[in-house]
Enzyme design. Structure first.
Site, short mmCIF file in Angstrom:
data_model
loop_
_atom_site.label_atom_id
_atom_site.label_comp_id
_atom_site.label_asym_id
_atom_site.label_seq_id
_atom_site.Cartn_x
_atom_site.Cartn_y
_atom_site.Cartn_z
N CYS A 152 0.84 -1.20 0.00
CA CYS A 152 0.00 0.00 0.00
C CYS A 152 0.89 1.26 0.00
CB CYS A 152 -0.90 0.01 1.24
SG CYS A 152 -2.19 -1.23 1.15
N CYS B 146 -3.60 0.08 -3.23
CA CYS B 146 -4.23 0.43 -1.95
C CYS B 146 -3.50 1.58 -1.27
CB CYS B 146 -4.29 -0.80 -1.03
SG CYS B 146 -2.72 -1.66 -0.82
#
Ligand code: C8R
Length: 263
Positions: A82, A164
């Site tokens: 992420c 993400c």
């Protein structure tokens, strides 16, 4: 009577498959999985390249769909952490120079699948079990659903779906449309970000150092991007001439007047 006549390959408007395609892709697969990202050393490069060839050979290169690349995509699955995804549009070289220095960031070409074929051309032929080194379909002149366009759309979609956290995009402010709705980024990637996983998209709009400034964060194309994301419940921020990337441009062009007073 000729018994071993070479099959007549179809003639397309685009350049043919890159010479030694199979060997280049296999070598890049080994370099990536064995040397660059040893956490991926369990990947089977022979099998991956076999899946690539299986997707492409003996097929009409103008009849491609996402499904054709699914076995390949399964074999090359990879997690990007992420906050480390970098998209780009019309700024490929600069984006790659940045991720070369900032090794924890990933463009699609810093993932195994993108790395294997970046800069290469490939297609097969319905009437042959070989790659076509003579010509491949051109997006404009022949067909849109060709071997390479479908590949980039499919893997770009997957790359965006998997993103993400806070994601970045590097846009080129020297184009009249820094955000272009017809680009892979504008057509595929932004619509495949998952709003439940991606909180914010940060755009960096970089002007080519040589060119006149023609778009920036306040330009109308950036507003289009902003409203698409706001409709999708993803926060948007924009910064023009982001310093870390400006430094990269100045390494290449140290005498440019805009590089005099960066400190
Ligand atoms: N992406 C798309 N296309 C890619 C690519 C890639 O990673 N890598 C290569 N070599 N290509 P552009 P864009 C080829 O207009 O359309 C992903 C393809 O032939 O400057 O917005 C990537 O994740 C393709 O037609 O950029 C990135 O975020 C052109 O280069 C966007 O999509 C794309 O050139 C970039 O795609």
């Amino acid at each position: 009577l000729k018994l071993h006549q070479a099959p007549q390959l179809k003639k397309w408007q685009g350049a043919g498959t890159t010479l030694h395609f199979r060997e280049i892709v296999l070598g890049r697969c080994y370099a990536y999985t064995q040397l660059m990202k040893p956490e991926l050393r369990v990947k089977d490069c022979q099998k991956i390249v076999g899946a690539f060839m299986g997707a492409v050979l003996s097929k009409d290169p103008c009849g491609f769909t996402e499904e054709d690349y699914q076995p390949l995509i399964k074999l090359t699955n990879q997690t990007v952490p992420c906050d480390k995804t970098l998209f780009w549009s019309k700024s490929r070289e600069l984006a790659h120079q940045y991720t070369e220095v900032q090794q924890e960031m990933f463009t699609l070409e810093n993932t195994l699948l993108g790395y294997m074929v970046d800069g290469l051309k490939w297609c097969g032929d319905a009437g042959s079990s070989e790659l076509n080194y003579q010509s491949c379909p051109d997006w404009r002149g022949d067909c849109a659903n060709n071997t390479m366009s479908v590949f980039w759309d499919t893997v770009s979609k997957r790359f965006a779906e998997n993103a993400c956290g806070v994601v970045q995009v590097l846009l080129n402010g020297s184009f009249s449309n820094a955000f272009n709705k017809n680009s892979t980024f504008g057509r595929v990637e932004i619509y495949n970000l998952h709003p439940d996983k991606v909180s914010t998209l940060q755009a960096w709009v970089m002007d080519n150092i040589e060119d006149v400034h023609s778009d920036s964060c306040s330009a109308s194309s950036i507003n289009d991007l902003k409203s698409i994301l706001s409709n999708r419940n993803i926060k948007f921020t924009c910064q023009s001439n982001y310093r870390p990337i400006k430094f990269l441009q100045c390494v290449k062009n140290p005498e440019h007047s805009s590089c005099n007073s960066l400190i």
